[in-house]
Motif scaffolding. Structure first.
Motif, short mmCIF file in Angstrom:
data_model
loop_
_atom_site.label_atom_id
_atom_site.label_comp_id
_atom_site.label_asym_id
_atom_site.label_seq_id
_atom_site.Cartn_x
_atom_site.Cartn_y
_atom_site.Cartn_z
N UNK A 114 0.81 -1.22 0.00
CA UNK A 114 0.00 0.00 0.00
C UNK A 114 0.85 1.27 0.00
N UNK A 115 1.88 1.33 0.81
CA UNK A 115 2.72 2.54 0.83
C UNK A 115 3.47 2.68 -0.49
N UNK A 116 3.95 1.57 -1.04
CA UNK A 116 4.63 1.61 -2.34
C UNK A 116 3.70 2.14 -3.43
N UNK A 117 2.44 1.70 -3.42
CA UNK A 117 1.47 2.16 -4.41
C UNK A 117 1.23 3.66 -4.27
N UNK A 118 1.21 4.15 -3.05
CA UNK A 118 1.01 5.59 -2.86
C UNK A 118 2.21 6.39 -3.35
N UNK A 119 3.41 5.88 -3.10
CA UNK A 119 4.60 6.56 -3.61
C UNK A 119 4.59 6.61 -5.13
N UNK A 120 4.12 5.54 -5.75
CA UNK A 120 4.02 5.51 -7.21
C UNK A 120 3.00 6.55 -7.69
N UNK A 121 1.90 6.69 -6.95
CA UNK A 121 0.89 7.68 -7.31
C UNK A 121 1.47 9.10 -7.26
N UNK A 122 2.20 9.40 -6.17
CA UNK A 122 2.83 10.72 -6.07
C UNK A 122 3.76 10.97 -7.26
N UNK A 123 4.53 9.95 -7.65
CA UNK A 123 5.48 10.11 -8.75
C UNK A 123 4.78 10.31 -10.09
N UNK A 124 3.68 9.60 -10.30
CA UNK A 124 2.99 9.66 -11.58
C UNK A 124 2.06 10.87 -11.69
N UNK A 125 1.65 11.41 -10.55
CA UNK A 125 0.73 12.55 -10.54
C UNK A 125 1.31 13.64 -9.64
N UNK A 126 2.25 14.43 -10.14
CA UNK A 126 2.93 15.43 -9.31
C UNK A 126 2.01 16.51 -8.76
N UNK A 127 0.81 16.64 -9.31
CA UNK A 127 -0.14 17.63 -8.78
C UNK A 127 -0.74 17.17 -7.45
N UNK A 128 -0.65 15.89 -7.14
CA UNK A 128 -1.20 15.33 -5.91
C UNK A 128 -0.22 15.52 -4.76
N UNK A 129 -0.68 16.10 -3.66
CA UNK A 129 0.16 16.31 -2.48
C UNK A 129 -0.43 15.66 -1.24
N UNK A 130 -1.56 14.96 -1.41
CA UNK A 130 -2.24 14.30 -0.29
C UNK A 130 -2.92 13.05 -0.82
N UNK A 131 -2.75 11.93 -0.12
CA UNK A 131 -3.41 10.67 -0.47
C UNK A 131 -4.17 10.16 0.75
#
Length: 335
Positions: A98-115
């Protein structure tokens, strides 16, 4: 941990020995566990909380105020990671990626600053009110936000099923990111809010501030948390009394004022005044209780109407008691 962590988990604690080991195990099972530091900010536990935390390599910090809001500030100040996760001592990761998936989300969507997580599920021994807490939080929160089958279903109706980014227009309600393993880009927060990032009023309203600033947040389908809340009927009524008292009389101490003041959108501003009218209809709470019981296949959700009227009556009692000069204080956080 010998190298600089990428992720810092901020975990307020007080007498949490019954659940914290399960939670820490779920952190150490994460595929990126070697990049995670755990900061347990303890409010003076008298059980084995601290010993268990150290056994799992956590750094134990002192919280002289006991309440979780000041603990989060301490954790923010001490966090070494680029990202921070606000996780309670009864919130367990369900999957190791789960944490790895969130890190991937941050990397792929730089506009996202909160998950935020999608859905919370009660643990196996939660008690009568555990499902209600996981699904609704409390009756006032349920009335304001109309939460339904998780964050993605409630807030992402305009979002494609495969899109992990929820987008918001100005004035729209945003997900509540208070604890619940909400993850933030701390580096961005420090740059964007240099004068506020370590202030308790900001920290308590951080998810709303970040989401409103960026117009979006991340939420991965299936990114769920198991919430090992202990909530029998009487225990939950005590929790409701504690929340009412903090909202009415101890706002600065607990940070509830910041959370309420920062949720400035039209629907929120109107609905908070409609709650009493909602309760007065009788039909509204009854219909909602039946709807949630059917949706969750759990008859305990029918108690929604009881919780609604209990909150209303207790608010009235507190206000009258305050007028008469009587001090009311429920047991402190963690007791």
């Amino acid at each position: 941990m010998n190298k600089q962590p990428l992720v810092s988990i901020i975990m307020p604690s007080y007498n949490a020995a019954a659940t914290i080991e399960t939670v820490l195990q779920s952190i150490r099972m994460q595929t990126v566990a070697d990049q995670i530091e755990i900061l347990v900010i303890d409010g003076g536990s008298t059980d084995a909380t601290r010993e268990i935390a150290r056994r799992y390599g956590a750094v134990v910090l002192e919280n002289p105020h006991r309440l979780p809001e000041p603990a989060k500030v301490i954790g923010m100040e001490q966090a070494a990671g680029r990202y921070v996760i606000e996780q309670d001592t009864d919130e367990e990761w369900i999957r190791p990626t789960q944490v790895e998936e969130r890190l991937r989300l941050f990397a792929q969507h730089p506009e996202v600053k909160c998950v935020v997580c999608d859905t919370q599920h009660p643990g196996p021994h939660g008690g009568l009110a555990a499902q209600y807490i996981c699904a609704c939080g409390d009756p006032f929160t349920q009335f304001i936000y109309r939460r339904n089958n998780g964050v993605r279903y409630t807030f992402g109706r305009r979002t494609a099923q495969s899109d992990p980014v929820l987008r918001f227009q100005p004035g729209e309600p945003t997900p509540i990111g208070d604890g619940g393993t909400t993850m933030f880009d701390l580096s961005w927060i420090k740059q964007t809010f240099p004068q506020e990032w370590d202030d308790i009023q900001f920290v308590c309203a951080m998810s709303n501030r970040v989401i409103c600033s960026t117009g979006c947040c991340g939420c991965i389908q299936g990114d769920d948390i198991r919430h090992h809340v202990k909530a029998g009927f009487c225990t939950y009524l005590s929790k409701l009394r504690f929340r009412v008292q903090n909202n009415l009389f101890h706002q600065e101490e607990s940070g509830f004022s910041a959370r309420a003041a920062d949720a400035v959108n039209v629907r929120f501003a109107r609905r908070k005044y409609w709650f009493v009218l909602y309760a007065a209809t009788v039909v509204g709470p009854l219909v909602d209780g039946v709807r949630m019981a059917v949706r969750d296949k759990d008859p305990s959700m029918l108690l929604h109407i009881v919780y609604v009227y209990y909150v209303c009556l207790y608010i009235a009692y507190c206000l009258v008691a305050a007028k008469l000069g009587k001090k009311i204080r429920e047991k402190s956080y963690g007791k």
